[in-house]
Design a protein around this motif. Structure first.
Motif: not given
Length: 465
Positions: A424-441
């Motif tokens: 709640a604290t962070i989402a109220q202040r920021y949106r976080l967006r994945m860097v394109p093509d960063h591998p997620v596993e």
């Protein structure tokens, strides 16, 4: 198709669950080492909710159905202990803490420690969490201004470790460097324990191999911090209003004795591990899924704006943050502990199949949380699965991210509170967006973490309230 272990007709001896035969002598050992979750998923699809196979001479039963899980974890839990190969290396690091101990000793320790996790005490600890989060995300501002990505998974580890150490030791730690040292020590220790669990003939810890030296140095460093704080707290006395104060004050109801320093050390090391690893991974995957599902993120923001109106959340706000809770519950459904292990101390029957004494029981929240008979479109991220209407009638052990039965995680309420207040604290202040093509596993060990971290950009957000 793989051959199936034969079952005996009724009345003709033990009735054995179906499963793959595996290879001569080693059974399915190499399949498990190559891809544990892939192998368990495959045999579950092929053979059903109870699968029997062997691993290097040990008989293993994989169980996935909530009824069978309830039997092992709750109804007949005293028959299923942690005297298995997986837990023996963990005892090197965590001794007889709640995570690794068994039997009457475990029950005594659980009774001793339970008051430290009373709801009122947890709420008191929760009051300091928001400020810890604010202090951490203040350091993100330069990244936001320059559009530079940061590793959100590493940030969540740092934040959760800071919260865990402050909850345990409100005083005594020597700054952020010592908090970071604890995190490094635990990471080395856990990796070493997992190595020993998968390499049965590994040299004993006293043999000065490179890996053993790193483990022993990490243990020495962690123990040095814990014992120093214990000594200072016993010397100075008083109630610091943290978990350590509660543990020091705990007395056995029969003998009146408290815990000796060695037992306190084991419990503190266990709580440090449990206090940061699950929560940091849960928050990391929540940011990942919110980044991929903007419509869900928008609903979360709507709730935060409506409930908080632009101010920081408090413990009193948590009951009203229902969608925030559902986002986090759905995250733990998809990214839970990969698997647990128990040992059958005596013979039993599960789902009509015979289980002999000494058999290992594999339990996979990861698989059960994706069971197609329990979850519609199980791979889809859908927080509304956890509305009261859709949760009604769901079996208790269809969802068990913190275990269940008598061994339900003692710190689950604190973990849930920390996760809600942090999100709640962070989402109220920021949106976080994945860097394109960063591998997620997913990296599946004791918990499920992002193998390559999560590189994300930080976008300032303004409340619409």
């Amino acid at each position: 198709m793989a051959s199936v272990t034969p079952t005996a007709p009724a009345g003709a001896g033990p009735r054995l669950a179906p499963g793959p035969r595996g290879r001569f002598l080693v059974g399915s050992l190499f399949d498990l080492r190559r891809d544990l979750i892939g192998f368990l998923s495959g045999v579950s699809r092929e053979y059903g909710d109870i699968v029997r196979f062997t691993v290097a001479g040990f008989t293993v039963h994989l169980i996935n159905h909530p009824d069978h899980l309830r039997h092992v974890l709750q109804v007949n839990s005293r028959n299923y202990d942690k005297q298995s190969f997986e837990y023996k290396p963990l005892k090197l690091a965590f001794g007889e803490g709640l995570f690794t101990s068994d039997g009457d000793f475990w029950r005594r320790q659980r009774r001793l420690m339970q008051p430290a996790f009373h709801r009122q005490r947890i709420q008191q600890l929760g009051e300091g969490i928001v400020q810890d989060v604010v202090d951490r995300v203040d350091t993100w501002q330069p990244h936001a201004e320059r559009g530079e990505p940061l590793d959100v998974a590493a940030e969540m580890v740092n934040l959760s470790m800071n919260v865990a150490t402050k909850s345990l030791f409100s005083t005594g730690l020597r700054g952020d460097d010592e908090v970071a040292a604890i995190s490094r020590y635990l990471d080395t220790i856990v990796n070493y324990c997992l190595y020993r669990a998968t390499v049965p003939l590994a040299p004993p810890p006293r043999v000065p191999t490179r890996r053993n030296r790193a483990f022993n140095e990490a243990m020495s460093g962690l123990n040095g911090i814990i014992y120093r704080i214990l000594h200072e707290r016993r010397r100075d006395g008083g109630d610091s209003h943290d978990l350590l104060s509660m543990l020091l004050a705990a007395r056995d109801e029969e003998t009146g004795e408290g815990m000796p320093d060695k037992q306190l050390r084991d419990e503190i090391a266990t709580l440090l591990l449990g206090g940061y690893e699950t929560t940091s991974n849960q928050l990391s995957w929540a940011w990942y899924e919110l980044s991929r599902n903007p419509e869900i993120e928008a609903r979360l923001h709507d709730e935060l704006d409506r409930v908080l109106g632009g101010r920081l959340p408090t413990v009193a706000d948590v009951p009203q943050l229902e969608y925030t809770r559902m986002v986090l519950e759905e995250t733990l459904r998809l990214y839970p502990v990969p698997w647990l292990e128990r040992r059958a101390a005596g013979p039993d029957r599960i789902g009509g199949y015979d289980v002999k004494a000494g058999s290992l029981i594999y339990i996979s929240p990861y698989l059960t949380h994706r069971h197609p008979d329990l979850w519609e479109e199980p791979e889809r991220f859908d927080p509304e699965r956890f509305t009261p209407e859709r949760s009604a009638g769901r079996p208790r052990f269809a969802y068990f991210p913190f275990g269940g039965g008598p061994r339900l995680c003692i710190g689950n309420r604190l973990a849930e509170l920390e996760a809600q207040l942090t999100l709640a604290t962070i989402a109220q202040r920021y949106r976080l967006r994945m860097v394109p093509d960063h591998p997620v596993e997913p990296k599946m060990m004791i918990t499920t973490s992002p193998r390559y971290g999560l590189k994300m950009t930080v976008e300032p957000r303004r409340s619409t309230a």
